[in-house]
Design a protein around this motif. Sequence first.
Motif, PDB file in Angstrom:
ATOM      1  N   THR A  83       0.817  -1.220   0.000  1.00  0.00           N
ATOM      2  CA  THR A  83       0.000   0.000   0.000  1.00  0.00           C
ATOM      3  C   THR A  83       0.852   1.271   0.000  1.00  0.00           C
ATOM      4  O   THR A  83       0.317   2.366  -0.151  1.00  0.00           O
ATOM      5  CB  THR A  83      -0.936   0.030   1.224  1.00  0.00           C
ATOM      6  OG1 THR A  83      -0.152  -0.146   2.408  1.00  0.00           O
ATOM      7  CG2 THR A  83      -1.980  -1.077   1.135  1.00  0.00           C
ATOM      8  N   TYR A  84       2.144   1.118   0.209  1.00  0.00           N
ATOM      9  CA  TYR A  84       3.089   2.231   0.145  1.00  0.00           C
ATOM     10  C   TYR A  84       4.152   1.905  -0.904  1.00  0.00           C
ATOM     11  O   TYR A  84       4.503   0.735  -1.109  1.00  0.00           O
ATOM     12  CB  TYR A  84       3.785   2.449   1.493  1.00  0.00           C
ATOM     13  CG  TYR A  84       2.914   2.973   2.605  1.00  0.00           C
ATOM     14  CD1 TYR A  84       2.808   4.338   2.860  1.00  0.00           C
ATOM     15  CD2 TYR A  84       2.214   2.099   3.439  1.00  0.00           C
ATOM     16  CE1 TYR A  84       2.039   4.824   3.899  1.00  0.00           C
ATOM     17  CE2 TYR A  84       1.435   2.579   4.473  1.00  0.00           C
ATOM     18  CZ  TYR A  84       1.348   3.937   4.703  1.00  0.00           C
ATOM     19  OH  TYR A  84       0.584   4.409   5.735  1.00  0.00           O
ATOM     20  N   GLU A  85       4.681   2.928  -1.534  1.00  0.00           N
ATOM     21  CA  GLU A  85       5.730   2.707  -2.526  1.00  0.00           C
ATOM     22  C   GLU A  85       6.947   2.039  -1.898  1.00  0.00           C
ATOM     23  O   GLU A  85       7.579   1.172  -2.519  1.00  0.00           O
ATOM     24  CB  GLU A  85       6.133   4.031  -3.176  1.00  0.00           C
ATOM     25  CG  GLU A  85       7.131   3.871  -4.299  1.00  0.00           C
ATOM     26  CD  GLU A  85       7.414   5.163  -5.031  1.00  0.00           C
ATOM     27  OE1 GLU A  85       8.049   5.121  -6.101  1.00  0.00           O
ATOM     28  OE2 GLU A  85       6.993   6.234  -4.522  1.00  0.00           O
ATOM     29  N   ARG A  86       7.273   2.406  -0.663  1.00  0.00           N
ATOM     30  CA  ARG A  86       8.429   1.789   0.012  1.00  0.00           C
ATOM     31  C   ARG A  86       8.224   0.288   0.177  1.00  0.00           C
ATOM     32  O   ARG A  86       9.172  -0.499   0.027  1.00  0.00           O
ATOM     33  CB  ARG A  86       8.634   2.448   1.384  1.00  0.00           C
ATOM     34  CG  ARG A  86       9.859   1.915   2.132  1.00  0.00           C
ATOM     35  CD  ARG A  86      11.133   2.314   1.442  1.00  0.00           C
ATOM     36  NE  ARG A  86      12.312   1.707   2.066  1.00  0.00           N
ATOM     37  CZ  ARG A  86      12.826   0.540   1.710  1.00  0.00           C
ATOM     38  NH1 ARG A  86      12.272  -0.150   0.721  1.00  0.00           N
ATOM     39  NH2 ARG A  86      13.901   0.067   2.311  1.00  0.00           N
ATOM     40  N   THR A 113      -6.722  -1.922  -9.093  1.00  0.00           N
ATOM     41  CA  THR A 113      -7.901  -1.424  -8.382  1.00  0.00           C
ATOM     42  C   THR A 113      -8.104  -2.188  -7.081  1.00  0.00           C
ATOM     43  O   THR A 113      -8.398  -1.597  -6.038  1.00  0.00           O
ATOM     44  CB  THR A 113      -9.153  -1.570  -9.265  1.00  0.00           C
ATOM     45  OG1 THR A 113      -8.969  -0.820 -10.463  1.00  0.00           O
ATOM     46  CG2 THR A 113     -10.393  -1.086  -8.535  1.00  0.00           C
ATOM     47  N   ARG A 114      -7.913  -3.499  -7.132  1.00  0.00           N
ATOM     48  CA  ARG A 114      -8.125  -4.340  -5.955  1.00  0.00           C
ATOM     49  C   ARG A 114      -6.860  -4.369  -5.093  1.00  0.00           C
ATOM     50  O   ARG A 114      -5.776  -4.707  -5.576  1.00  0.00           O
ATOM     51  CB  ARG A 114      -8.482  -5.759  -6.387  1.00  0.00           C
ATOM     52  CG  ARG A 114      -8.762  -6.722  -5.220  1.00  0.00           C
ATOM     53  CD  ARG A 114      -9.005  -8.136  -5.737  1.00  0.00           C
ATOM     54  NE  ARG A 114     -10.169  -8.179  -6.600  1.00  0.00           N
ATOM     55  CZ  ARG A 114     -11.431  -8.316  -6.167  1.00  0.00           C
ATOM     56  NH1 ARG A 114     -11.670  -8.424  -4.860  1.00  0.00           N
ATOM     57  NH2 ARG A 114     -12.439  -8.359  -7.010  1.00  0.00           N
ATOM     58  N   LEU A 235      -8.018   4.833   3.215  1.00  0.00           N
ATOM     59  CA  LEU A 235      -8.407   3.882   4.251  1.00  0.00           C
ATOM     60  C   LEU A 235      -9.800   3.318   3.976  1.00  0.00           C
ATOM     61  O   LEU A 235     -10.052   2.130   4.174  1.00  0.00           O
ATOM     62  CB  LEU A 235      -8.349   4.563   5.615  1.00  0.00           C
ATOM     63  CG  LEU A 235      -6.976   5.081   6.045  1.00  0.00           C
ATOM     64  CD1 LEU A 235      -7.079   5.815   7.371  1.00  0.00           C
ATOM     65  CD2 LEU A 235      -5.966   3.944   6.135  1.00  0.00           C
ATOM     66  N   ASP A 236     -10.704   4.178   3.520  1.00  0.00           N
ATOM     67  CA  ASP A 236     -12.058   3.718   3.206  1.00  0.00           C
ATOM     68  C   ASP A 236     -12.044   2.671   2.097  1.00  0.00           C
ATOM     69  O   ASP A 236     -12.836   1.725   2.108  1.00  0.00           O
ATOM     70  CB  ASP A 236     -12.937   4.901   2.804  1.00  0.00           C
ATOM     71  CG  ASP A 236     -13.298   5.796   3.974  1.00  0.00           C
ATOM     72  OD1 ASP A 236     -13.192   5.330   5.127  1.00  0.00           O
ATOM     73  OD2 ASP A 236     -13.671   6.959   3.750  1.00  0.00           O
ATOM     74  N   GLU A 237     -11.151   2.834   1.147  1.00  0.00           N
ATOM     75  CA  GLU A 237     -11.031   1.867   0.052  1.00  0.00           C
ATOM     76  C   GLU A 237     -10.592   0.506   0.582  1.00  0.00           C
ATOM     77  O   GLU A 237     -11.140  -0.536   0.199  1.00  0.00           O
ATOM     78  CB  GLU A 237     -10.019   2.386  -0.972  1.00  0.00           C
ATOM     79  CG  GLU A 237      -9.761   1.454  -2.139  1.00  0.00           C
ATOM     80  CD  GLU A 237      -8.652   1.976  -3.035  1.00  0.00           C
ATOM     81  OE1 GLU A 237      -8.261   1.240  -3.946  1.00  0.00           O
ATOM     82  OE2 GLU A 237      -8.188   3.121  -2.816  1.00  0.00           O
ATOM     83  N   LEU A 238      -9.609   0.505   1.481  1.00  0.00           N
ATOM     84  CA  LEU A 238      -9.128  -0.745   2.052  1.00  0.00           C
ATOM     85  C   LEU A 238     -10.227  -1.443   2.846  1.00  0.00           C
ATOM     86  O   LEU A 238     -10.421  -2.663   2.737  1.00  0.00           O
ATOM     87  CB  LEU A 238      -7.915  -0.484   2.943  1.00  0.00           C
ATOM     88  CG  LEU A 238      -6.682   0.109   2.248  1.00  0.00           C
ATOM     89  CD1 LEU A 238      -5.604   0.433   3.277  1.00  0.00           C
ATOM     90  CD2 LEU A 238      -6.148  -0.841   1.188  1.00  0.00           C
ATOM     91  N   VAL A 239     -10.963  -0.672   3.634  1.00  0.00           N
ATOM     92  CA  VAL A 239     -12.058  -1.244   4.423  1.00  0.00           C
ATOM     93  C   VAL A 239     -13.151  -1.796   3.519  1.00  0.00           C
ATOM     94  O   VAL A 239     -13.694  -2.879   3.764  1.00  0.00           O
ATOM     95  CB  VAL A 239     -12.632  -0.188   5.383  1.00  0.00           C
ATOM     96  CG1 VAL A 239     -13.885  -0.721   6.077  1.00  0.00           C
ATOM     97  CG2 VAL A 239     -11.590   0.228   6.419  1.00  0.00           C
TER      98      VAL A 239
END
Length: 292
Positions: A83-86, A113-114, A235-239
């Motif tokens: 979820t992070y570039e690192r 997207t997923r 965060l809403d997307e992950l949830v």
Amino acid sequence: MRVIRYLNKEKQPRLAAVNDRQEVCDLPDVDFLGLVERAKRLGKTPLAIVEEHFAAAAVRNSLDELTLLVPIEAKEVWACGVTYERSKEARNYEATSGKLDVATFYDKVYEATRPELFLKSTAERTVGPEVPVYLRSDSRWQIPEPELGLVLDGDGTILGYTIGNDMSCRDIEGENPLYLPQAKIWKHSCAIGPAIRLAETVTSAYDFQIVCRIYREEKLAFAEQAPVSQLKRTLDELVAYLVKENIVFPGTVLLTGTCIVPPNEFTLQSGDRVEIEIPGIGLLRNPVESQS
């Protein structure tokens, strides 16, 4: 305002709230979900309930004197990857033996997207502050992954924010992505705590800063910090993807990925100490041990 669990003098778990002045007020609820359910029955927010108890309390404990427990015994802890570039860079390094110019499926996941979601832990595998996290005996490249954790209701509502340590075996995952469960899940492979910051008190979770420090023989061996605002996804997307076609237990914790990775030559050793701090939530400290 934060919510904690601690052991009282009778060695029984107690729920309490901590205000910005580090004052502690005991709550009558059995656990965090009990507080949430009581607030629902009364048509109030958990914050309103906690503030009422502070206003009426005659005695307050000292936070420094308490033995803290994992703030919520979540049936399930889920986690997000890349979820992070690192994090993408670190996964690519593992998968290609350091050939960073080679595109991998991790690049696809980062742009897709997923999001990547996986089951990280259960209550029995999760520990709280000051309890050892364990090393796998069949891995030679292990690191902590400091992450912002979301405490969710059954419908995906974010009830609060906590800190998570998603212990990971870089060599096992790098050998084959199908080994991900073994690279992520084992006894004491997840630490949560020290508190839950009530969602109503957070203007924007993207303002949180994550700090990680690792000590070896009482000397600082690694230190880095990064903002949650570096997240590729919301965060809403992950949830939303976690709750989609899924059963989500109230109190589920969702770890949102790591933006901090120690150098590639670094691996945890027994006797190390990991500290993960998010100002506004607290400091999660765990010693590192080999499993006996």
